[in-house]
Design a protein around this motif. Structure first.
Motif, short mmCIF file in Angstrom:
data_model
loop_
_atom_site.label_atom_id
_atom_site.label_comp_id
_atom_site.label_asym_id
_atom_site.label_seq_id
_atom_site.Cartn_x
_atom_site.Cartn_y
_atom_site.Cartn_z
N ASP A 275 31.03 22.16 38.54
CA ASP A 275 32.18 22.55 39.34
C ASP A 275 31.91 23.96 39.86
O ASP A 275 31.73 24.90 39.07
CB ASP A 275 33.43 22.52 38.47
N ALA A 276 31.87 24.10 41.17
CA ALA A 276 31.52 25.39 41.77
C ALA A 276 32.46 26.50 41.33
O ALA A 276 32.09 27.68 41.32
CB ALA A 276 31.51 25.27 43.29
N ARG A 277 33.68 26.15 40.94
CA ARG A 277 34.64 27.17 40.51
C ARG A 277 34.35 27.66 39.10
O ARG A 277 34.71 28.78 38.74
CB ARG A 277 36.06 26.61 40.56
N LYS A 278 33.72 26.81 38.28
CA LYS A 278 33.54 27.12 36.86
C LYS A 278 32.13 27.57 36.50
O LYS A 278 31.93 28.28 35.52
CB LYS A 278 33.90 25.89 36.02
N GLY A 279 31.14 27.12 37.25
CA GLY A 279 29.76 27.48 36.95
C GLY A 279 29.19 26.71 35.79
O GLY A 279 29.69 25.65 35.39
N VAL A 280 28.13 27.22 35.19
CA VAL A 280 27.41 26.55 34.10
C VAL A 280 28.21 26.66 32.81
O VAL A 280 28.52 27.76 32.35
CB VAL A 280 26.01 27.16 33.91
N LEU A 281 28.55 25.51 32.23
CA LEU A 281 29.35 25.46 31.00
C LEU A 281 28.52 24.92 29.84
O LEU A 281 27.38 24.46 30.03
CB LEU A 281 30.57 24.56 31.21
N THR A 282 29.09 24.98 28.64
CA THR A 282 28.38 24.50 27.45
C THR A 282 27.97 23.05 27.58
O THR A 282 26.84 22.67 27.25
CB THR A 282 29.27 24.68 26.20
N GLN A 283 28.87 22.20 28.08
CA GLN A 283 28.53 20.79 28.20
C GLN A 283 27.45 20.58 29.26
O GLN A 283 26.65 19.64 29.15
CB GLN A 283 29.79 19.97 28.52
N THR A 284 27.42 21.43 30.29
CA THR A 284 26.34 21.36 31.27
C THR A 284 25.01 21.60 30.58
O THR A 284 24.02 20.88 30.82
CB THR A 284 26.53 22.43 32.36
N ARG A 285 24.98 22.60 29.72
CA ARG A 285 23.74 22.92 28.99
C ARG A 285 23.37 21.80 28.03
O ARG A 285 22.20 21.42 27.92
CB ARG A 285 23.90 24.24 28.24
N ARG A 286 24.39 21.27 27.33
CA ARG A 286 24.10 20.20 26.37
C ARG A 286 23.52 18.98 27.08
O ARG A 286 22.53 18.40 26.64
CB ARG A 286 25.37 19.82 25.60
N HIS A 287 24.14 18.57 28.17
CA HIS A 287 23.65 17.39 28.89
C HIS A 287 22.26 17.63 29.49
O HIS A 287 21.42 16.73 29.50
CB HIS A 287 24.63 17.00 29.99
N SER A 288 22.01 18.83 29.95
CA SER A 288 20.68 19.14 30.50
C SER A 288 19.63 19.08 29.39
O SER A 288 18.54 18.53 29.58
CB SER A 288 20.69 20.53 31.14
N TYR A 289 19.98 19.64 28.25
CA TYR A 289 19.05 19.63 27.11
C TYR A 289 18.76 18.20 26.68
O TYR A 289 17.60 17.82 26.44
CB TYR A 289 19.63 20.43 25.94
N LEU A 290 19.82 17.37 26.58
CA LEU A 290 19.63 15.99 26.16
C LEU A 290 18.81 15.21 27.18
O LEU A 290 17.95 14.41 26.82
CB LEU A 290 20.99 15.32 25.95
N ALA A 291 19.10 15.42 28.46
CA ALA A 291 18.35 14.71 29.50
C ALA A 291 16.87 15.04 29.41
O ALA A 291 16.00 14.16 29.50
CB ALA A 291 18.90 15.06 30.88
N HIS A 292 16.57 16.33 29.23
CA HIS A 292 15.16 16.74 29.11
C HIS A 292 14.55 16.18 27.83
O HIS A 292 13.40 15.70 27.84
CB HIS A 292 15.08 18.26 29.13
N MET A 293 15.30 16.23 26.73
CA MET A 293 14.79 15.75 25.46
C MET A 293 14.52 14.24 25.51
O MET A 293 13.59 13.74 24.88
CB MET A 293 15.79 16.06 24.35
N LEU A 294 15.33 13.52 26.29
CA LEU A 294 15.16 12.08 26.40
C LEU A 294 14.08 11.69 27.40
O LEU A 294 13.88 10.50 27.67
CB LEU A 294 16.49 11.43 26.80
N GLY A 295 13.41 12.66 27.97
CA GLY A 295 12.25 12.37 28.81
C GLY A 295 12.54 12.28 30.29
O GLY A 295 11.66 11.84 31.05
N ILE A 296 13.73 12.67 30.73
CA ILE A 296 14.04 12.64 32.16
C ILE A 296 13.42 13.88 32.81
O ILE A 296 13.75 15.00 32.44
CB ILE A 296 15.56 12.61 32.41
N ARG A 297 12.55 13.66 33.76
CA ARG A 297 11.82 14.78 34.35
C ARG A 297 12.30 15.13 35.76
O ARG A 297 11.86 16.11 36.34
CB ARG A 297 10.32 14.46 34.40
N HIS A 298 13.21 14.35 36.31
CA HIS A 298 13.73 14.63 37.65
C HIS A 298 15.20 15.02 37.51
O HIS A 298 16.03 14.20 37.11
CB HIS A 298 13.58 13.42 38.56
N ILE A 299 15.50 16.25 37.83
CA ILE A 299 16.85 16.79 37.69
C ILE A 299 17.37 17.21 39.05
O ILE A 299 16.69 17.93 39.81
CB ILE A 299 16.87 18.01 36.74
#
Length: 636
Positions: free
Chosen positions: A142-166
């Motif tokens: 959300d452009a109003r809120k910026g990077v949040l904890t859940q944004t970081r968690r989902h990014s970390y999980l996506a990377h950990m699960l082997g997703i290389r295209h973000i």
């Protein structure tokens, strides 16, 4: 196909048109992707917009959508696109996504399957489900809120699960006046975090799911943005179609196909590599070898089969191979081990009890596994490695995993099928965790079972009895120890060879280092179970008298024993009766608050659901209970 045209009816298409339409889409590449991020970042709205802009909404769906949008009071727009995806009534009422919703759409260049995953922290486990099969992740912010904890968690999980295209989709740009400065600041903030977790590259796009900016067409409100629209990027991103065919051959056996005595094949999907008749293969973990005689399919035998195909392999030799085994290239087999280091995402509201046995499903095999206390958990905000004794909901921890038998595996980074697993609660059958294997522990490769010629049956036969484990369970004060002691005396008088393990006595020696927390209770029973199993291997009738309050641990010990040799004996005494006896004064201390974690007071007791024997100490004496048990045990 113009799906918004009400005059268009699928059932009026002539056969040639249907065939042409199917042929058009059959040869397109398929991209699986997820949308994720924090709550109310606009994931469902974005997917609804993608379906709408790609003309994948039929006229009746559009009319229903407009009616639903009016009913829920959509403001400032005619259509609430999120309603296309938020299918559960609870989702529509709360305005959030709970379940994982999968949708299909296609453009002229590519087919897509998109998973709309929940943003709420409570449903992170659902996000992991959607990400497990995805090639690309769209991380919404959300452009109003910026990077949040859940944004970081989902990014970390996506990377950990082997997703290389973000894709970093900065949404709701219309609500900040399409500010380039705000967009650049968010991208810079995310880039700093992404680099810290190993995401080397991502594509940032300023969008508005509501207004359609930079979704299917360029927005005139962002003249400063020169990159692709979201659909253009999804159509053209180059997938790592890595060439699982170039890797060594692997196929997990899903089913042993034995329709008659003249045919025996092993069915499964080829995870990697290529196989041909005549190829040498190895069965893992047993290590037995053979060659491929035939590759059988519904449409006939094949000369070659490749990754992604489901086939039945007929081997030249009668080798022992069953569901869960892996058939692999003989000269390049996967490893097998029973101890691993793994990254685990905990998905249950109840915290992990280290040492408790769970079902572990890896590939096509389901085995029993225990999780050790985590080495550390990862703080997704700072990437700090924090000390922890357990895993709570949504924690990501590094743990050692012990399985009850060797299993074929490869590190998750090399093979998702043989490196990823889920953990299932043995009592509730709920999925409580997901894991990714990093490597096998060295000690698992150095410690092997030593073959012993004198078997447990031979030892028991020498004693003229069958080895058994009589597991007495019940509340403190129920009479377990008294009855178990009487049963042993009666069995001894009958010439049986026995040994009694009593809860209090064991805590004076073997388990003197354990307290009475739930975690320590689990470890207490695990150790006793192992000792009881070894004693039964000696041919003894073993009796144990432990509260053993948790069904999961009693089930764990049952799984250690051969079928029919674990006899659960429930000493059924109501709490008020046990407390009235209070021979040791423990209930009084628990009521006063000076004795914590006491079963029945401030720690639960899970009564057996289907014990082999139940004795009621309210209606029968200890002597009568012992006679009943001996009669039943001798008769088994």
């Amino acid at each position: 196909m113009t799906v918004h045209d009400s005059s268009y009816r699928v059932d009026s298409m002539i056969a040639e048109d249907i065939d042409a339409y199917l042929d058009l889409h059959r040869n397109k590449s398929l991209l699986r992707f997820i949308t994720c991020g924090s709550v109310d970042d606009g994931k469902s709205t974005l997917i609804g917009r993608l379906l709408y802009d790609s003309k994948m909404i039929f006229e009746d769906q559009l009319a229903s959508l407009e009616a639903d949008s009016k009913r829920v009071g959509t403001q400032g727009q005619n259509i609430d696109f999120a309603l296309l995806v938020d299918g559960l009534a609870a989702e529509r009422e709360q305005g959030i996504t709970i379940d994982v919703a999968y949708r299909f759409f296609a453009t002229e260049k590519r087919k897509f399957i998109v998973a709309d995953t929940p943003g709420h922290e409570q449903y992170t486990r659902n996000m992991v489900t959607g990400a497990s099969t995805a090639d690309l992740a769209v991380i919404l912010i959300d452009a109003r809120k910026g990077v949040l904890t859940q944004t970081r968690r989902h990014s970390y999980l996506a990377h950990m699960l082997g997703i290389r295209h973000i894709v970093l989709a900065v949404n709701k740009m219309d609500l900040i006046g399409y500010s380039r400065e705000r967009f650049d600041a968010i991208v810079a903030d995310y880039r700093a975090f992404a680099g810290s977790i190993g995401i080397e590259d991502f594509t940032a796009i300023p969008i508005s799911g509501l207004a359609g900016d930079n979704i299917a067409s360029k927005s005139s409100d962002t003249p400063w943005y020169s990159g692709p629209t979201l659909i253009e990027h999804l159509e053209n991103v180059e997938l790592d179609v890595t060439l699982d065919r170039d890797k060594p051959f692997r196929m997990s056996v899903q089913w042993v196909n034995r329709p008659h005595l003249d045919f025996r094949g092993f069915t499964g999907m080829i995870a990697s590599g290529t196989v041909r008749p005549g190829d040498a293969v190895r069965i893992v973990p047993s290590g037995r070898t053979s060659t491929v005689a035939r590759i059988v399919t519904f449409d006939g035998d094949l000369d070659v089969a490749v990754a992604g195909q489901s086939v039945t392999l007929v081997l030249a030799d009668e080798v022992d191979c069953s569901r869960g085994d892996v058939i692999a290239a003989a000269d390049a087999p996967p490893q097998s081990a029973d101890q691993f280091q793994a990254r685990i995402v905990w998905m249950d509201a109840d915290a992990l009890l280290p040492g408790r046995a769970h079902w572990m499903k890896i590939g096509t095999r389901t085995i029993s596994a225990t999780i050790q206390p985590p080495k550390y958990v990862v703080d997704v905000n700072t990437m700090a490695e924090l000390s922890a004794k357990t895993l709570s909901l949504n924690d990501i921890g590094i743990c050692e995993v012990y399985t009850d038998r060797p299993v074929a595996f490869e590190p998750y980074a090399d093979n998702h099928d043989l490196g990823g697993f889920i953990l299932i609660d043995k009592v509730t059958n709920a999925t409580v965790g997901a894991g990714m294997i990093d490597y096998a522990l060295r000690r698992s490769q150095n410690v092997h079972w030593q073959a012993i010629d004198v078997t447990r049956d031979a030892r028991a036969g020498q004693k003229n009895q069958r080895a058994r484990l009589l597991w007495f369970t019940g509340l403190s004060g129920s009479g377990k120890s008294t009855i178990a002691n009487l049963v042993e005396k009666k069995l001894h008088a009958l010439g049986k060879h026995t040994f009694l393990l009593d809860g209090d006595n064991v805590r004076h020696g073997l388990n003197r280092d354990l307290g009475f927390t739930d975690t320590d209770r689990v470890e207490n029973i695990r150790r006793v179970g192992e000792v009881a199993r070894l004693m039964s291997d000696a041919g003894l009738i073993v009796l144990t008298a432990f509260i053993s309050p948790f069904r999961a641990e009693r089930a764990m010990v049952r799984d250690m024993m051969p079928d029919g040799e674990f006899i659960e004996i429930f000493v059924n005494t109501p709490l008020e009766v046990a407390e009235a006896r209070d021979v040791k004064g423990l209930y009084r201390k628990a009521r006063e608050g000076t004795l914590k974690n006491f079963t029945g007071i401030d720690s639960p007791y899970e009564a057996p659901r289907d014990p082999e024997i139940t004795v009621d100490t309210v209606t029968m004496s200890a002597e009568e209970a012992a006679d009943l048990i001996v009669e039943r045990v001798i008769g088994i």
